[in-house]
Design a protein around this motif. Structure first.
Motif: not given
Lengths: 81, 635
Positions: A16-19, A36, A40-41, A43-44, A47-48, A50, A57, A59, A62, B49-50, B53-54, B57, B61, B249, B256-257
């Motif tokens: 899902d995250f990287f589609s 991808g 930055l991704n 870290l995001n 978070i997802a 977590e 986590f 610091t 990580i 948010f995940v 994101n999907r 994208r 596409r 960080r 993002p949440l």
């Protein structure tokens, strides 16, 4: 949660995250293997994770993650305690 | 059934029941137009948010950088500038646009360079040609002028300087005719003194509070819209909005949440500026507006009013609906009931706050609700896509969603105490200005209903129109009318020949333009004042006056106001030395009703292509038979 189930769950999240439904996580999968997965991704994504598993986590943790195997180990430590 | 969690992101949207299947359906859909609708439907479910994101994208596409053809909305080009990491919020902003049928393209400013980028007309930001800019500053950046030991005078000066800097940015953007959204400062900084933090001049937390107060005054003075993350975070919890570890960080000021909520806040402002906020609240009755079933429990059996928690919860919804009506939202009722039963509480129950006169359209019968909602949209002459439907019954909600996906149907808790929260949090009725007409709207729709009654009595159209005693008053654009004119330009979809949208700045620029003819028309009749109902903009091109914009409120259709307007326009054109009127019709998904507007008024076709049709009439040939109204020049 056993390791196989954890991989399966993470795999779904990564897809899902990287589609990208072709993602198939292994212990030695690194950011270089997945399109991808930049800093930055990264870290995001954490978070997802977590949010999904309900822990945080630290610091310092990580900075030690280098591949999916490390990530799985870190999650197991948090979830089982 | 799962309890409704009003703390969840986008809690007013239904849960996404078939995520994987919906993803596959979109991938497999070959037709772009149908794929777009599937995307919009998916964006109207509760996604984290995940998932956002999907979908984001997939959208990129599928459609690349260009919106799908035939979209009824104007594409938004949003420049986002600020002092922290913002990219993680973009998918949610684009998807919030998608949720409202808007295509949003985002430009990300250079990190921390917003002052220079906005000041320099040659910057990449202006090169992007934004239609709107969002300025998002974090508390650390906004208070950097302050020292821990600052005196009161120094602290005040730091506030002044920050406000001056922002006002300068706003003016640059305004000069380029860009809509401006200024984010308030998220109060993320810890208190040093405590509850009486305001007594410590050097406190950064104090400065954030001061800045946010000043931003509100300054933004009003400069015509800037605020993205009030400070009030939303205060409501939802600042620690869910700002997470210190994420700040460390990744310099993310907003987590993002919560990006789904953040994105929606931006999306509703963008939609409001396009006049695409919802206009009408349609309410069910039994167990929505009062407790119990009026047909079974009777007038003295329903639960409403002071004295019980349930009764007060229903009263809260009525009071909120009334407050919405006072600022221009139309109220309607859609109930499965015998009409007499449904009306009884409005007419005779002493504890009801809402009265029959507050409801512009009252539909109570045994037909299915989607049909009745269509009926309401026709009677009120508003689009189905401007309706919000509130019903306690999940079956009815799902039926309406399935039949009329463009109607907003909030998921609400079975506990009536949370219904107002769901409606308010959803931001359906986001407004950026309050005009006099807004305050009088319900009366205007009421008067319309009375006119319809008279129409039924009058035997023919011309005697009916004569009996209305209409008075059309007109003036050129002026500062006083600016906000209403801009509002109409941006929200009129049906009777709108060219659907050109202009910002308040662009409209203001027309006031002093010697080559422009501008008209704002107001219609009064024996039932009341309809307010400003027509806007015309003509631009002189040699001996031609080209009609850039001609739009009218659908409230005054079939009353020959079009012809009366033509007379006024022709007169104004003559005064400018023109010999001919040129009019364009640019078709959209919504303005089919004015396809034959110009030929009906005696214009002949000049040319026609895929983009529209151009018409012309010589001023000497403008013929209008006696219109049933008198003209008044307004001062």
């Amino acid at each position: 949660m056993n390791e196989a189930a954890l991989y399966e769950k993470l795999n779904d999240m990564f897809r899902d995250f990287f589609s990208d439904d072709s993602i198939s996580l292994q212990a030695d999968t690194t950011a270089n293997d997945i399109q991808g997965w930049d800093s930055l991704n990264h870290l995001n994504l954490l978070i997802a994770i977590e949010s999904e598993f309900g822990f945080r986590f630290q610091t310092s943790e990580i900075e030690r993650l280098t591949n999916v195997g490390d990530l799985v180990a870190a999650i197991q430590k948090k979830v089982e305690v | 059934m799962k309890n409704h969690d009003f703390r969840a992101q986008l809690h007013w949207l239904p849960c996404c029941e078939h995520w994987s299947q919906q993803i596959k359906d979109i991938e497999n859909e070959e037709d772009d137009a149908r794929a777009w609708l599937l995307f919009v439907a998916l964006a109207n479910t509760q996604l984290d948010f995940v998932q956002l994101n999907r979908v984001d994208r997939m959208l990129a596409r599928r459609f690349g950088t260009n919106p799908p053809a035939g979209l009824a909305t104007v594409p938004v080009r949003l420049a986002v500038v600020g002092s922290s990491t913002l990219g993680h919020l973009f998918p949610a902003i684009r998807l919030a646009g998608l949720r409202r049928g808007l295509w949003v393209t985002i430009y990300e400013g250079e990190y921390g360079q917003y002052v220079h980028e906005l000041a320099d007309p040659a910057s990449d930001l202006y090169d992007f040609k934004p239609t709107a800019v969002l300025i998002a500053l974090d508390a650390y950046h906004a208070t950097r002028g302050l020292g821990a030991s600052s005196s009161l005078a120094e602290a005040d000066q730091a506030v002044d300087e920050m406000i001056d800097t922002l006002a300068g940015c706003w003016r640059s953007a305004r000069h380029a005719k860009i809509d401006i959204i200024q984010q308030t400062i998220l109060p993320s900084l810890p208190a040093v003194l405590g509850a009486n933090e305001h007594r410590l001049p050097g406190s950064r937390a104090r400065m954030v509070r001061k800045l946010n107060n000043r931003l509100r005054e300054a933004a009003d003075a400069e015509g800037v819209d605020l993205l009030a993350v400070d009030t939303v975070a205060a409501d939802k919890g600042i620690r869910t909005w700002h997470d210190p570890t994420l700040w460390l960080r990744a310099k993310q000021d907003v987590s993002p949440l919560v990006s789904p909520t953040y994105g929606d806040l931006v999306g509703r402002l963008l939609a409001a500026r396009q006049g695409r906020s919802f206009k009408c609240l349609v309410l069910d009755l039994d167990n929505t507006l009062w407790g119990g079933v009026i047909g079974d429990d009777g007038l003295d059996g329903i639960v409403i009013g002071q004295g019980s928690a349930m009764g007060e919860a229903f009263l809260d919804l009525q009071s909120y609906a009334l407050a919405l009506a006072k600022r221009g939202i139309i109220l309607a009722v859609c109930s499965k009931n015998d009409e007499d039963n449904a009306l009884a509480p409005f007419e005779r129950h002493p504890d009801m706050l809402l009265r029959r006169s507050d409801i512009a359209c009252f539909v109570a019968n045994w037909d299915d609700k989607p049909s009745n909602i269509r009926r309401i949209s026709q009677e009120l002459n508003i689009g189905v896509d401007s309706i919000v439907f509130v019903d306690d019954n999940p079956f009815e909600r799902n039926l309406v969603r399935a039949e009329l996906p463009m109607v907003a149907v909030p998921e609400i808790s079975e506990d009536p105490a949370f219904v107002v929260q769901a409606i308010a949090d959803a931001g359906y009725f986001e407004g950026v200005t309050v005009t006099e007409e807004d305050r009088e709207r319900t009366e205007q729709y009421q008067a319309n209903a009375q006119r319809a009654k008279l129409h039924e009595q009058a035997t023919d159209l011309s005697s009916y129109l004569a009996s209305l005693e209409m008075q059309l008053s007109w003036k050129h654009f002026d500062d006083l009318g600016l906000s209403r004119i801009t509002q109409l330009i941006n929200k009129t979809n049906q009777f709108n020949l060219t659907t050109r949208r202009y910002s308040e700045e662009q409209v203001r620029a027309l006031i002093g333009d010697a080559n422009a003819v501008t008209l704002q028309l107001r219609l009064r009749d024996r039932f009341g004042d309809n307010g400003i109902i027509g806007i015309l903009i003509g631009k002189l091109d040699g001996e031609d006056l080209v009609i850039d914009t001609w739009l009218m409120s659908c409230r005054v259709l079939k009353r020959r106001v079009e012809e009366a307007s033509l007379l006024l326009l022709a007169e104004a054109a003559r005064a400018k030395g023109a010999k001919r009127l040129i009019g364009d019709y640019i078709p959209t998904a919504k303005n089919g009703m004015v396809k034959d507007h110009y030929p009906r008024l005696g214009f002949g076709e000049l040319e026609s292509d895929a983009g529209g049709t151009r018409w012309a009439v010589a001023l000497d040939d403008v013929r209008v038979e006696d219109v049933p109204m008198i003209f008044v020049k307004e001062l």
